[in-house]
Design an enzyme around this catalytic site. Structure first.
Site, PDB file in Angstrom:
ATOM      1  N   HIS A  64      -0.985  -8.524  11.898  1.00 10.69           N
ATOM      2  CA  HIS A  64      -1.547  -7.750  13.016  1.00 10.69           C
ATOM      3  C   HIS A  64      -2.615  -8.516  13.797  1.00 10.69           C
ATOM      4  O   HIS A  64      -3.532  -7.915  14.351  1.00 10.69           O
ATOM      5  CB  HIS A  64      -2.158  -6.433  12.515  1.00 10.69           C
ATOM      6  CG  HIS A  64      -1.206  -5.597  11.726  1.00 10.69           C
ATOM      7  ND1 HIS A  64       0.036  -5.215  12.207  1.00 10.69           N
ATOM      8  CD2 HIS A  64      -1.300  -5.062  10.483  1.00 10.69           C
ATOM      9  CE1 HIS A  64       0.651  -4.485  11.284  1.00 10.69           C
ATOM     10  NE2 HIS A  64      -0.126  -4.379  10.236  1.00 10.69           N
ATOM     11  N   ASN A 119      -0.970   6.801   6.440  1.00  8.32           N
ATOM     12  CA  ASN A 119       0.065   5.939   7.015  1.00  8.32           C
ATOM     13  C   ASN A 119       1.420   6.153   6.358  1.00  8.32           C
ATOM     14  O   ASN A 119       2.327   5.362   6.516  1.00  8.32           O
ATOM     15  CB  ASN A 119      -0.367   4.468   6.863  1.00  8.32           C
ATOM     16  CG  ASN A 119       0.322   3.552   7.840  1.00  8.32           C
ATOM     17  OD1 ASN A 119       0.465   3.866   9.012  1.00  8.32           O
ATOM     18  ND2 ASN A 119       0.771   2.396   7.364  1.00  8.32           N
ATOM     19  N   LYS A 137       0.808  -1.226   0.000  1.00  8.26           N
ATOM     20  CA  LYS A 137       0.000   0.000   0.000  1.00  8.26           C
ATOM     21  C   LYS A 137       0.842   1.276   0.000  1.00  8.26           C
ATOM     22  O   LYS A 137       0.449   2.274  -0.601  1.00  8.26           O
ATOM     23  CB  LYS A 137      -1.020   0.011   1.137  1.00  8.26           C
ATOM     24  CG  LYS A 137      -0.515  -0.188   2.534  1.00  8.26           C
ATOM     25  CD  LYS A 137      -1.696  -0.279   3.520  1.00  8.26           C
ATOM     26  CE  LYS A 137      -1.213  -0.477   4.958  1.00  8.26           C
ATOM     27  NZ  LYS A 137      -0.585  -1.811   5.136  1.00  8.26           N
TER      28      LYS A 137
END
Length: 440
Positions: free
Chosen positions: A190, A144, A121
């Site tokens: 995660h 981010n 990403k």
């Protein structure tokens, strides 16, 4: 100056976590006329906002009457006491991306591209931003990646904000209506923050649930969870041209060879998604292809660091799991039957296997294992390739340089977190670059 908005005037917010996005959040809210209570465990962080905010820990004060608690994406809501404290007070927990979403009506007319996925990403966000710049359209990149979006000057009318969005950031957002929402891929990651893999997948899917009718959903459906989300979005919207399925096959491998910073199958997916995203913004194919050719790698993401004595050194320190390392290995197949890849792997392991990398073991001439996971990975790999248990990154670079021949590639793609030996993946990548620079 950053973004300010009358929508926050007279409201009351608590801000927990004063790293870059937290500092930009306090600035935005204070300048917009909001009352702000802020906290961070670090003395210097609190001192930086003392003149703009009241200093108190949101987890310990009465939150009744607050309009929101703004937390850093790094705060684990499944473990931190702020989650229950805010819930009992009836106060929403949000992030800086939600504040940006709330501020949007006060900004000059613009569009927003939101990009999520487990791997790729950052590269895709930077690539889309580069294409938009190449087309001469005003643009900002945030989320981010790069600078906090609230800390950047608002775009003039017609501009495009390009946001990289982690699952944590999506969790803290309720009203971000992206003009173009993008999903690259989903692999397990995660999982300490979610109730199983399904919870992580559901977090990614919310990016599309927040979109209004007529806005574009672009999904690279090359893994089962992404295909599942594509089916959900199609069903919810009744099909139609606003939902676009993308595959790496859109990219011509011959053309891709002319894009120096977009090599490998993972970058074929990144480029395919960026191509479709840019087209959705009305950018012509010639401009898109020119931008692919001129795009420069982000630091620590398949970054070409140096070529010395005919050997290329590549910094892919951002590859913190096996799924993100696999395409890096795939990018350097044997040439005329000679394996040419020297792979530096290891760190703080996220899993006890390298299964996603296994299909590309035949590309590797030798592995150099480092860090806490080094001994485990050395045992895993010895049956498939020559292995040097180097322990330290600098030793791995020196040993690889001694045996690499012209045409070979020394690749740092660790498939691990960095926290056993380094502050973060950037520090690890910088150490690799320094070790390479020291070679003679």
């Amino acid at each position: 100056m950053g973004i300010v908005s009358d929508v926050f005037a007279g409201k009351k917010y608590a801000v927990l976590g004063l790293a870059r996005s937290g500092l930009a959040t306090v600035e935005c809210l204070a300048e917009s006329g909001a009352q702000v209570v802020a906290w961070d465990s670090r003395d210097e962080a609190r001192a930086a906002v003392a003149y703009k905010a009241e200093l108190a820990d949101p987890a310990e004060i009465d939150l009744k009457g607050f309009d929101g608690v703004v937390v850093s994406p790094g705060v684990p809501l499944n473990k931190h006491p702020i989650a229950m404290h805010a819930k009992l007070a009836g106060v929403p927990i949000i992030g800086d991306i939600e504040l940006f979403a709330l501020a949007r009506p006060a900004l000059p007319r613009h569009r927003v591209v939101g990009i999520t996925g487990t791997n790729g990403k950052s590269t895709t966000t930077a690539l889309v931003h580069h294409i938009i710049e190449t087309a001469g359209i005003p643009t900002r990149m945030g989320g981010n990646i790069g600078l906090p979006i609230l800390g950047q000057d608002p775009l003039p009318e017609g501009g495009v904000y390009v946001l990289e969005l982690s699952s944590y950031q999506i969790d803290l957002t309720q009203s971000l209506d992206c003009d173009v929402a993008v999903l690259l891929n989903i692999t397990p990651d995660h999982l300490d923050r979610y109730n199983g893999f399904e919870g992580y997948v559901a977090s990614k899917a919310r990016l599309f649930a927040m979109q209004s009718a007529g806005h574009r959903a672009i999904i690279a459906a090359e893994d089962e969870p992404s295909r599942s989300i594509l089916a959900q979005v199609c069903q919810a919207r009744g099909g139609g041209e606003d939902v676009v399925e993308v595959s790496s096959g859109l990219v011509d491998p011959v053309e891709q060879r002319g894009w120096p910073s977009l090599q490998g199958p993972h970058n074929a997916q990144n480029a395919a998604v960026a191509m479709v995203t840019a087209a959705a913004l009305g950018i012509d194919p010639a401009t898109i292809k020119a931008a692919f050719a001129s795009y420069a790698s982000l630091p620590h993401r398949m970054q070409r660091v140096r070529e010395l004595n005919g050997v290329l050194y590549v910094n892919d320190s951002k590859a913190t799991n096996a799924a993100s390392t696999a395409p890096a290995l795939a990018a350097y197949p044997p040439v005329e039957g000679r394996k040419r890849l020297h792979w530096i792997v290891g760190g703080l392991a996220k899993t006890d296997n390298l299964d996603e990398c296994a299909p590309y073991f035949d590309n590797v001439a030798q592995a150099y294992t480092i860090g806490e996971a080094g001994p485990m990975f050395a045992e895993l790999l010895r049956g498939s390739m020559a292995v040097d248990d180097s322990e330290m990154l600098s030793a791995a670079v020196r040993r690889a340089a001694r045996v690499a021949q012209p045409g070979d590639v020394v690749l740092l793609s660790p498939a691990c977190a960095s926290f056993d030996q380094f502050r973060d993946f950037e520090a690890r990548g910088d150490a690799f670059a320094a070790a390479v620079a020291a070679l003679e």
